[in-house]
Design a protein around this motif. Structure first.
Motif, short mmCIF file in Angstrom:
data_model
loop_
_atom_site.label_atom_id
_atom_site.label_comp_id
_atom_site.label_asym_id
_atom_site.label_seq_id
_atom_site.Cartn_x
_atom_site.Cartn_y
_atom_site.Cartn_z
N ILE A 291 0.72 -0.95 0.00
CA ILE A 291 0.04 -0.06 -0.07
C ILE A 291 0.89 1.27 0.05
CG2 ILE A 291 -1.86 1.19 1.32
CD1 ILE A 291 -2.71 -1.38 2.53
N ALA A 292 0.75 2.05 -0.91
CA ALA A 292 1.23 3.15 -0.96
C ALA A 292 0.30 4.37 -0.90
CB ALA A 292 2.18 3.52 -2.13
N ALA A 293 0.99 5.83 -0.60
CA ALA A 293 0.12 6.81 -0.57
C ALA A 293 -0.13 7.33 -1.97
CB ALA A 293 0.70 8.10 0.33
N PRO A 294 -1.35 8.04 -2.26
CA PRO A 294 -1.35 8.67 -3.53
C PRO A 294 -0.30 9.50 -3.81
CG PRO A 294 -3.57 8.57 -2.51
CD PRO A 294 -2.42 8.22 -1.43
N GLY A 295 0.26 9.46 -5.23
CA GLY A 295 1.23 10.07 -5.64
C GLY A 295 2.67 9.65 -5.33
N ASP A 296 2.57 8.80 -4.40
CA ASP A 296 4.19 8.20 -3.94
C ASP A 296 4.58 7.15 -5.16
OD1 ASP A 296 6.41 7.57 -2.66
OD2 ASP A 296 5.45 6.69 -0.94
N HIS A 297 5.27 7.83 -6.13
CA HIS A 297 5.81 6.93 -7.10
C HIS A 297 6.99 6.32 -6.74
CE1 HIS A 297 2.28 7.67 -9.76
NE2 HIS A 297 2.50 8.87 -9.40
#
Length: 365
Positions: A291-297
């Motif tokens: 799981i990643a935060a939105p925008g954390d590419h």
């Protein structure tokens, strides 16, 4: 995990085995063979027919339809003689109200083994399972783990050609079970005893079994090496049993470079191309989903799949957390409690579910 085994011959097999209880079919096994020296682990949910199969193979019940074969010869008319070449360990140790040593000697006495040899074999096997010091203790004073070790010693003292283990560790606590399984694995490797193990525990099956058979609804749905069964389930029923929690129908939209791109809902998913098909079930284990935060590419650049969604549910389980993400279809992730807190994840949070192409298992439909 034990090493794969190529048996020299078949020790025990069933053919056309059907067991019914009234109108209900409890067991329907067209064919199943256990190789000489092989450990076959049979797994499945409660009520799948596992114990019924063991009772048939151990010659404790006579089949209504079909037959059991021992070394490729029918057992019909030889049941009693062949049972003396087998041993069974059940979930309950079923010890006599006598000292541990007398329990291990009991089967040997019934088989006419002399007193001196009986005592030597019993003490040797009690020692092999780490309970020789309990030889004079009454079975009523033994802990669950100690009693099951005595039960195993009793079975191996018979020097059986075929051993049946019917969920022998399911009532034990995790540390006790792990210790006994380690000892049992060593004994099985040493003795090369042909063994049929019934369990609902995936780790136990993978630890002990050369092959694993998945039984659901009285039928064997898949059989193979543990890595194949647990890593590449044959259908959605097997997948659900072996721990796949994300299953989404998808259709192929492109192929190339050893990869296939599938459309699941509104998302494109890359996976390793596994054959010729146009529709498939996309399967993911929860431990394979991050799981990643939105925008954390920058979070794990090797990840090919990044599906945007919102957290639907969070279940904290010990040191881990199970997170259900609504991506138009449910995606289940299992992450650490620390990651959960660091990301500030709670129901309604926008997140990105991430997973590698190699993590995707495809079941053609």
């Amino acid at each position: 995990m034990v090493q794969p085994l190529t048996p020299a011959s078949t020790k025990l097999s069933v053919r056309g085995l059907v067991v019914r209880r009234g109108p209900r079919t409890i067991l329907d096994v067209p064919e199943l063979a256990v190789g000489s020296g092989e450990v076959l682990a049979i797994v499945g949910p409660n009520g799948a027919g596992k114990t019924t199969l063991v009772l048939q193979m151990a010659l404790l019940e006579r089949p209504e339809v079909g037959a059991v074969f021992f070394e490729d010869q029918t057992v019909r008319g030889r049941e009693l003689t062949l049972r003396r070449r087998m041993a069974v360990v059940f979930q309950e140790p079923l010890l006599l109200d006598r000292p541990a040593l007398a329990n291990v000697e009991a089967g040997l006495r019934l088989r006419g083994v002399g007193r001196k040899e009986r005592r030597e074999r019993a003490l040797r096997w009690l020692g092999r399972f780490g309970v020789e010091q309990l030889a004079r203790r009454s079975s009523r004073t033994l802990s669950g783990g100690e009693a099951q070790r005595v039960s195993l010693a009793r079975a191996f003292a018979l020097e059986p050609e075929v051993l049946f283990l019917d969920e022998p560790f399911s009532a034990l606590d995790t540390p006790t079970r792990a210790a006994i399984i380690d000892d049992l694995a060593a004994v099985l490797a040493e003795t090369q005893t042909t063994t049929v193990l019934v369990t609902h525990d995936h780790d136990e099956a993978a630890r002990l079994g050369h092959r694993v058979a998945v039984m659901i609804g009285g039928r064997i749905r898949q059989i193979g090496q543990p890595s194949d069964v647990f890593g590449a389930p044959a259908d959605e029923h097997v997948a659900a049993f072996v721990g796949v929690e994300t299953m989404a129908p998808a259709k192929v939209i492109s192929r190339g470079g050893g990869l296939v791109v599938l459309r699941a809902g509104s998302h494109d998913i890359e996976a390793v191309d596994a054959g010729v098909f146009q529709r498939a079930l996309v399967c993911l284990r929860p431990e394979e989903v991050g799981i990643a935060a939105p925008g954390d590419h920058e979070a794990d650049s090797s990840v090919r799949n990044r599906l945007q969604g919102r957290v639907a549910r969070v279940l904290r389980t010990g040191a881990d957390a199970r997170v259900e993400i609504d991506c138009g279809f449910p995606v289940i992730a299992r992450i650490t409690r620390r990651s959960l807190d660091e990301l500030g994840i709670e129901p309604g949070s926008p997140v990105v579910a991430t997973f590698k192409a190699t993590a995707v298992h495809l079941i053609p439909r």
